[in-house]
Motif scaffolding. Structure first.
Motif, PDB file in Angstrom:
ATOM      1  N   GLU A  81       0.814  -1.210   0.000  1.00 40.04           N
ATOM      2  CA  GLU A  81       0.000   0.000   0.000  1.00 40.04           C
ATOM      3  C   GLU A  81       0.853   1.268   0.000  1.00 40.04           C
ATOM      4  O   GLU A  81       0.419   2.304  -0.500  1.00 40.04           O
ATOM      5  CB  GLU A  81      -0.948  -0.008   1.204  1.00 40.04           C
ATOM      6  CG  GLU A  81      -2.116  -0.969   1.088  1.00 40.04           C
ATOM      7  CD  GLU A  81      -1.740  -2.415   1.378  1.00 40.04           C
ATOM      8  OE1 GLU A  81      -2.616  -3.287   1.235  1.00 40.04           O
ATOM      9  OE2 GLU A  81      -0.565  -2.679   1.749  1.00 40.04           O
ATOM     10  N   TYR A 146      -4.119   3.492   7.978  1.00 43.81           N
ATOM     11  CA  TYR A 146      -3.923   2.139   7.434  1.00 43.81           C
ATOM     12  C   TYR A 146      -3.851   1.164   8.596  1.00 43.81           C
ATOM     13  O   TYR A 146      -2.993   1.265   9.460  1.00 43.81           O
ATOM     14  CB  TYR A 146      -2.642   2.096   6.618  1.00 43.81           C
ATOM     15  CG  TYR A 146      -2.222   0.707   6.172  1.00 43.81           C
ATOM     16  CD1 TYR A 146      -2.887   0.068   5.122  1.00 43.81           C
ATOM     17  CD2 TYR A 146      -1.168   0.051   6.789  1.00 43.81           C
ATOM     18  CE1 TYR A 146      -2.503  -1.201   4.713  1.00 43.81           C
ATOM     19  CE2 TYR A 146      -0.776  -1.215   6.376  1.00 43.81           C
ATOM     20  CZ  TYR A 146      -1.456  -1.832   5.340  1.00 43.81           C
ATOM     21  OH  TYR A 146      -1.070  -3.092   4.931  1.00 43.81           O
ATOM     22  N   SER A 149      -3.213  -6.007   7.901  1.00 44.95           N
ATOM     23  CA  SER A 149      -3.853  -7.301   8.156  1.00 44.95           C
ATOM     24  C   SER A 149      -3.770  -7.728   9.611  1.00 44.95           C
ATOM     25  O   SER A 149      -4.635  -8.436  10.112  1.00 44.95           O
ATOM     26  CB  SER A 149      -3.212  -8.377   7.274  1.00 44.95           C
ATOM     27  OG  SER A 149      -1.818  -8.458   7.518  1.00 44.95           O
ATOM     28  N   PRO A 165     -10.600   6.025   6.728  1.00 50.01           N
ATOM     29  CA  PRO A 165     -10.000   4.684   6.643  1.00 50.01           C
ATOM     30  C   PRO A 165      -9.283   4.513   5.310  1.00 50.01           C
ATOM     31  O   PRO A 165      -9.694   5.088   4.293  1.00 50.01           O
ATOM     32  CB  PRO A 165     -11.215   3.755   6.748  1.00 50.01           C
ATOM     33  CG  PRO A 165     -12.349   4.558   6.195  1.00 50.01           C
ATOM     34  CD  PRO A 165     -12.064   5.992   6.590  1.00 50.01           C
ATOM     35  N   GLU A 167      -9.292   2.116   3.321  1.00 54.83           N
ATOM     36  CA  GLU A 167     -10.161   1.490   2.312  1.00 54.83           C
ATOM     37  C   GLU A 167     -10.950   2.515   1.508  1.00 54.83           C
ATOM     38  O   GLU A 167     -11.375   2.237   0.378  1.00 54.83           O
ATOM     39  CB  GLU A 167     -11.117   0.507   2.997  1.00 54.83           C
ATOM     40  CG  GLU A 167     -10.458  -0.743   3.557  1.00 54.83           C
ATOM     41  CD  GLU A 167      -9.602  -0.455   4.789  1.00 54.83           C
ATOM     42  OE1 GLU A 167      -8.672  -1.251   5.066  1.00 54.83           O
ATOM     43  OE2 GLU A 167      -9.852   0.580   5.473  1.00 54.83           O
ATOM     44  N   SER A 168     -11.154   3.709   2.068  1.00 55.55           N
ATOM     45  CA  SER A 168     -11.907   4.732   1.346  1.00 55.55           C
ATOM     46  C   SER A 168     -11.172   5.214   0.099  1.00 55.55           C
ATOM     47  O   SER A 168     -11.785   5.768  -0.823  1.00 55.55           O
ATOM     48  CB  SER A 168     -12.188   5.925   2.269  1.00 55.55           C
ATOM     49  OG  SER A 168     -10.979   6.594   2.631  1.00 55.55           O
ATOM     50  N   TYR A 170     -10.013   3.382  -2.137  1.00 58.97           N
ATOM     51  CA  TYR A 170     -10.300   2.463  -3.239  1.00 58.97           C
ATOM     52  C   TYR A 170     -11.703   2.659  -3.820  1.00 58.97           C
ATOM     53  O   TYR A 170     -12.145   1.861  -4.634  1.00 58.97           O
ATOM     54  CB  TYR A 170     -10.180   1.018  -2.769  1.00 58.97           C
ATOM     55  CG  TYR A 170      -8.779   0.569  -2.428  1.00 58.97           C
ATOM     56  CD1 TYR A 170      -7.728   0.734  -3.323  1.00 58.97           C
ATOM     57  CD2 TYR A 170      -8.508  -0.045  -1.210  1.00 58.97           C
ATOM     58  CE1 TYR A 170      -6.445   0.313  -3.003  1.00 58.97           C
ATOM     59  CE2 TYR A 170      -7.223  -0.476  -0.884  1.00 58.97           C
ATOM     60  CZ  TYR A 170      -6.203  -0.293  -1.789  1.00 58.97           C
ATOM     61  OH  TYR A 170      -4.937  -0.717  -1.474  1.00 58.97           O
TER      62      TYR A 170
END
Length: 231
Positions: A81, A146, A149, A165, A167-168, A170
């Motif tokens: 990332e 970030y 995992s 976040p 993920e936003s 993407y």
């Protein structure tokens, strides 16, 4: 027959293509289904897959207000990332500013304020560094967190900074952006270690980054069959 250094080299006449985002797009066209990046035991990503992910992240950064010439602070652990944010910022004509993950207090504040960055992408393990310095970060407005995992769902304790976040980033589509970025535009500002005084920002245009990698391939005699380990 193995591809050689000259198979990948861009000629002096191609200087307008000595741009990291353009090179990634070119390789997505010419080597789209070839493995490009792999982290640990994860499934390798192809050139086309990486280019698509980078485009999505670039649009996500644009939604946060990142524009050409803006600096983006990146304080992340080892992860793919990091590369997506770096190259995504570059596709917008924005500038990567790596932040040493050990930085806190004055060292972090000096770098962030000197770069005048409004957006930072940070690993959640380093949130306490930002919380401690929040009131002294003069320009920072938005923080993308970030988790990774293996991370815990730690909630930042900010009074002023807006939180998003990772993920936003993407959320948008994966097509190329078409923003004009030139070889002499800045790609990165790399701060010195600060051993003899405050860290100084070393300005690195796209052409310099390109030639770093070109000379790496040349001196190590890498070919299309090689796997290059980056620790």
């Amino acid at each position: 027959m193995a591809q050689t250094y000259n198979d990948f080299r861009l000629s002096i006449d191609d200087k307008n293509n000595w741009v990291l985002g353009k090179i990634l797009e070119l390789r997505a066209q010419t080597h789209g289904d070839r493995p490009f990046l792999q982290y640990m035991e994860q499934t390798p990503l192809t050139f086309a897959e990486v280019n698509a992910l980078v485009n999505r992240v670039a649009r996500g950064l644009a939604d946060l207000g990142v524009r050409k010439g803006d600096r983006v602070l990146i304080m992340l652990p080892n992860c793919l990332e990091y590369l997506f944010v770096w190259w995504g910022a570059n596709k917008l004509g924005a500038i990567e500013v790596p932040v040493n993950t050990a930085y806190k207090g004055y060292f972090l504040e000096h770098l962030a304020n000197n770069a005048a960055a409004k957006v930072m992408v940070v690993g959640q393990d380093y949130l306490d560094h930002l919380e401690f310095s929040e009131e002294r970060l003069q320009f920072l407005e938005k923080v993308v967190v970030y988790q990774g995992s293996g991370g815990t769902d730690r909630k930042p304790q900010f009074k002023r900074l807006a939180i998003y976040p990772f993920e936003s980033l993407y959320a948008r589509d994966a097509s190329n952006l078409g923003i004009e970025v030139r070889y002499n535009d800045l790609a990165a500002i790399m701060y010195t270690s600060g051993t003899t005084g405050p860290s100084k920002g070393v300005m690195m245009p796209h052409a310099q980054c390109y030639f770093f990698s070109e000379q790496d391939v040349n001196l190590l005699r890498l070919s299309g069959k090689d796997v290059y380990y980056t620790c």
